[in-house]
Scaffold this motif. Structure first.
Motif, mmCIF file in Angstrom:
data_model
loop_
_atom_site.group_PDB
_atom_site.id
_atom_site.type_symbol
_atom_site.label_atom_id
_atom_site.label_comp_id
_atom_site.label_asym_id
_atom_site.label_seq_id
_atom_site.Cartn_x
_atom_site.Cartn_y
_atom_site.Cartn_z
ATOM 1 N N TYR A 187 36.623 -24.454 79.767
ATOM 2 C CA TYR A 187 35.199 -24.348 79.574
ATOM 3 C C TYR A 187 34.559 -22.898 79.870
ATOM 4 N N LEU A 188 35.149 -22.483 80.902
ATOM 5 C CA LEU A 188 34.472 -21.265 81.337
ATOM 6 C C LEU A 188 34.860 -20.224 80.126
ATOM 7 N N ARG A 189 36.391 -20.338 79.664
ATOM 8 C CA ARG A 189 36.817 -19.583 78.774
ATOM 9 C C ARG A 189 35.847 -19.582 77.551
ATOM 10 N N LEU A 190 35.615 -20.814 77.059
ATOM 11 C CA LEU A 190 34.797 -20.947 75.978
ATOM 12 C C LEU A 190 33.328 -20.435 76.225
ATOM 13 N N THR A 191 32.859 -20.553 77.332
ATOM 14 C CA THR A 191 31.665 -19.947 77.566
ATOM 15 C C THR A 191 31.484 -18.510 77.741
ATOM 16 N N ALA A 192 32.725 -17.744 78.282
ATOM 17 C CA ALA A 192 32.643 -16.397 78.236
ATOM 18 C C ALA A 192 33.002 -15.735 76.705
ATOM 19 N N GLY A 193 33.280 -16.536 75.859
ATOM 20 C CA GLY A 193 33.207 -16.237 74.518
ATOM 21 C C GLY A 193 31.952 -16.114 73.851
ATOM 22 N N ARG A 194 31.155 -17.156 74.255
ATOM 23 C CA ARG A 194 29.761 -17.405 73.745
ATOM 24 C C ARG A 194 28.905 -16.324 74.371
ATOM 25 N N TYR A 195 29.135 -15.845 75.639
ATOM 26 C CA TYR A 195 28.301 -14.792 76.038
ATOM 27 C C TYR A 195 29.170 -13.744 76.618
ATOM 28 N N PRO A 196 29.749 -12.942 75.952
ATOM 29 C CA PRO A 196 30.425 -11.693 76.417
ATOM 30 C C PRO A 196 29.610 -10.847 77.323
ATOM 31 N N THR A 197 28.530 -10.721 77.178
ATOM 32 C CA THR A 197 27.869 -9.804 78.165
ATOM 33 C C THR A 197 27.159 -10.096 79.242
ATOM 34 N N ASP A 198 27.505 -11.420 79.738
ATOM 35 C CA ASP A 198 27.052 -12.225 80.934
ATOM 36 C C ASP A 198 27.784 -11.375 82.142
ATOM 37 N N GLY A 199 27.155 -10.551 82.921
ATOM 38 C CA GLY A 199 27.600 -10.023 83.938
ATOM 39 C C GLY A 199 28.050 -10.985 84.991
ATOM 40 N N HIS A 200 26.967 -12.067 85.219
ATOM 41 C CA HIS A 200 27.422 -13.110 86.442
ATOM 42 C C HIS A 200 28.659 -13.707 86.093
ATOM 43 N N LEU A 201 28.626 -14.171 85.020
ATOM 44 C CA LEU A 201 29.870 -15.154 84.492
ATOM 45 C C LEU A 201 31.111 -14.248 84.551
ATOM 46 N N ALA A 202 31.128 -12.865 84.221
ATOM 47 C CA ALA A 202 32.381 -12.036 84.339
ATOM 48 C C ALA A 202 32.731 -11.822 86.096
ATOM 49 N N GLU A 203 31.571 -11.614 86.757
ATOM 50 C CA GLU A 203 31.839 -11.789 88.311
ATOM 51 C C GLU A 203 32.389 -12.986 88.756
ATOM 52 N N LEU A 204 31.913 -14.344 88.154
ATOM 53 C CA LEU A 204 32.364 -15.505 88.597
ATOM 54 C C LEU A 204 33.846 -15.511 88.430
ATOM 55 N N ILE A 205 34.169 -15.190 87.124
ATOM 56 C CA ILE A 205 35.680 -15.253 86.832
ATOM 57 C C ILE A 205 36.817 -14.370 87.454
ATOM 58 N N GLY A 206 35.997 -13.241 87.869
ATOM 59 C CA GLY A 206 36.769 -12.346 88.695
ATOM 60 C C GLY A 206 37.058 -12.837 90.096
ATOM 61 N N GLU A 207 35.848 -13.248 90.747
ATOM 62 C CA GLU A 207 35.731 -13.691 91.826
ATOM 63 C C GLU A 207 37.088 -14.945 92.158
ATOM 64 N N LEU A 208 37.007 -15.718 91.110
ATOM 65 C CA LEU A 208 37.969 -17.093 91.258
ATOM 66 C C LEU A 208 39.169 -16.594 90.998
ATOM 67 N N SER A 209 39.491 -15.456 90.235
ATOM 68 C CA SER A 209 40.974 -15.119 89.960
ATOM 69 C C SER A 209 41.503 -14.440 91.250
ATOM 70 N N MET A 210 40.458 -13.774 91.914
ATOM 71 C CA MET A 210 41.109 -12.936 93.282
ATOM 72 C C MET A 210 41.206 -14.053 94.264
ATOM 73 N N ARG A 211 40.487 -15.107 94.352
ATOM 74 C CA ARG A 211 40.347 -15.957 95.620
ATOM 75 C C ARG A 211 41.157 -17.233 95.218
ATOM 76 N N SER A 212 41.987 -17.580 93.867
ATOM 77 C CA SER A 212 42.412 -18.741 93.838
ATOM 78 C C SER A 212 43.501 -18.447 92.927
ATOM 79 N N ALA A 213 44.838 -18.729 93.619
ATOM 80 C CA ALA A 213 45.892 -18.450 92.671
ATOM 81 C C ALA A 213 46.151 -19.315 91.581
ATOM 82 N N THR A 214 45.576 -20.683 91.935
ATOM 83 C CA THR A 214 45.691 -21.471 90.796
ATOM 84 C C THR A 214 44.711 -21.311 89.709
#
Length: 300
Positions: A187-214
């Motif tokens: 769902y986050l990927r679907l949302t990222a496609g809808r809102y490609p310029t959302d900086g807060h969303l990009a930061e959230l995805i980046g944070e989770l990618s860095m802090r959670s291997a899963t």
């Protein structure tokens, strides 16, 4: 965090679409790619190989809806994946990230939440999965270890994706955590496609990618999913086993916001919810009783 492009998503789906899956005969020819060749996909979709190559390289410019639908048909994409493909095709070539003001739930959504009372667990979620509001039962069901008033302050709002991947309480709460984790990432990927310029969303995805291997592994799988209805199997720390179904009510006035409601799947789960909401009500009354006693001079 680099956002996904039309080209990267197309390549990921082409790689996993085998000739056998779509009924394409290969006559025993040795293949060097895991899925379809670019030329094969282009021919089946009715476009030139050169044009499709430019699509994967994000150099084709504006893409018609007919071409996107043709590619989705050949790749056998489901409705959520097809929507995501259209969203990606409509992105600006070089998205510029912006950071919007904190989301605010629409008053009509809050009125609907209030009308449910405190016995039907419900949560209002923003586009990135932030908790914009919840009733007592919803709070007690999904995050009783957090302050009930946390959603009132945008800086302190609980984030369901962060809870899911970074909070050990959440990992212990869900018996079907693996299934729900895949849905959250999709769902986050679907949302990222809808809102490609959302900086807060990009930061959230980046944070989770860095802090959670899963999370990073699931994100790399490039799955897309909508989040509308499904099972949620809990191992609740207060009332034990609870099996509920979640269903999402979308709001016409606030299409980014979702009212998520949880209903018991069996009688024992219904009993557990009643016990949980009764305990939440008592917890709510206790501070008021203490304050009343203190003001009367009877508190010792």
């Amino acid at each position: 965090m680099e956002l996904e492009s039309l080209g990267t998503f197309l390549k990921s789906r082409r790689d996993r679409t085998t000739p056998e899956r779509i009924g394409l005969r290969t006559f025993g020819v040795t293949r060097r790619v895991p899925g379809l060749r670019r030329e094969e996909l282009a021919q089946l979709a009715g476009v030139s190989a050169g044009y499709y190559t430019r699509l994967e390289q994000d150099q084709a410019g504006t893409v018609s809806a007919q071409v996107i639908d043709a590619l989705a048909r050949v790749l056998q994409l489901d409705p959520a994946e097809t929507t995501h493909l259209h969203n990606l095709a409509g992105q600006p070539s070089v998205p510029r990230l912006v950071r919007d003001e904190p989301e605010q739930p629409h008053p009509r959504v809050l009125t609907l939440l209030t009308s449910l009372g405190d016995t039907m667990p419900a949560v209002v979620l923003g586009r990135r999965g932030d908790v914009l509001a919840w009733n007592r039962a919803g709070h007690a069901l999904v995050a009783e270890h957090l302050d009930f008033t946390a959603p009132d302050d945008p800086a302190q709002r609980p984030s369901i994706p962060r809870l899911f991947f970074l909070d050990p309480h959440a990992r212990d709460l869900y018996r079907n955590w693996d299934e729900l984790a895949r849905i959250h990432v999709g769902y986050l990927r679907l949302t990222a496609g809808r809102y490609p310029t959302d900086g807060h969303l990009a930061e959230l995805i980046g944070e989770l990618s860095m802090r959670s291997a899963t999370f990073a592994t699931l994100w790399a799988a490039a799955e897309v999913a909508d989040c509308t209805v499904g099972p949620m199997d809990l191992r609740h720390p207060t009332v034990g086993r609870v099996d509920v179904d979640y269903q999402v009510w979308l709001q016409p006035d606030s299409p980014d916001h979702r009212l998520e409601i949880y209903t018991a799947r069996d009688e024992s789960s219904a009993d557990a919810l009643r016990l949980l909401t009764a305990g939440s009500a008592r917890a709510q009354q206790l501070p008021a009783m203490v304050d009343s006693e203190a003001s009367d001079g009877t508190h010792t």
